[in-house]
Scaffold this active site. Structure first.
Site, PDB file in Angstrom:
ATOM      1  N   MET A  34       0.832  -1.177   0.000  1.00 38.13           N
ATOM      2  CA  MET A  34       0.000   0.000   0.000  1.00 38.13           C
ATOM      3  C   MET A  34       0.881   1.246   0.000  1.00 38.13           C
ATOM      4  SD  MET A  34      -3.075  -1.076   0.132  1.00 38.13           S
ATOM      5  CE  MET A  34      -4.073  -2.427   0.613  1.00 38.13           C
ATOM      6  N   PRO A  35       1.415   1.636  -1.108  1.00 36.28           N
ATOM      7  CA  PRO A  35       2.239   2.840  -1.115  1.00 36.28           C
ATOM      8  C   PRO A  35       1.429   4.088  -0.758  1.00 36.28           C
ATOM      9  CG  PRO A  35       2.616   1.549  -3.097  1.00 36.28           C
ATOM     10  CD  PRO A  35       1.430   0.962  -2.406  1.00 36.28           C
TER      11      PRO A  35
END
Length: 76
Positions: free
Chosen positions: A1-2
């Protein structure tokens, strides 16, 4: 989940410009991390110039210079 957290001096960006900025940044993250668009989030936090040292440099840049993959060309 950047998650990308951008801190900058105040800019007069309208909603369309902010959306375009987020889309451009998300595109790069998706390409380099092989992520899905739905997993990328982008924040834009505007910090007054007089607060930069205390709020950003002293807490996030200076103490972590060795960890930065792109170092600033200035010091404080």
């Amino acid at each position: 989940m950047p998650h990308v957290d951008i801190k900058c001096f105040p800019r007069d960006l309208n909603d369309e410009q902010k959306t375009a900025l987020a889309a451009d940044i998300a595109e790069v993250i998706i390409r380099h991390f092989n992520s899905k668009d739905s997993s990328v989030s982008v924040a834009l936090n505007q910090v007054q110039q007089e607060d930069w040292k205390a709020q950003v440099w002293d807490t996030e840049i200076g103490p972590k210079l060795d960890e930065l993959i792109k170092k600033p060309g200035y010091s404080m």
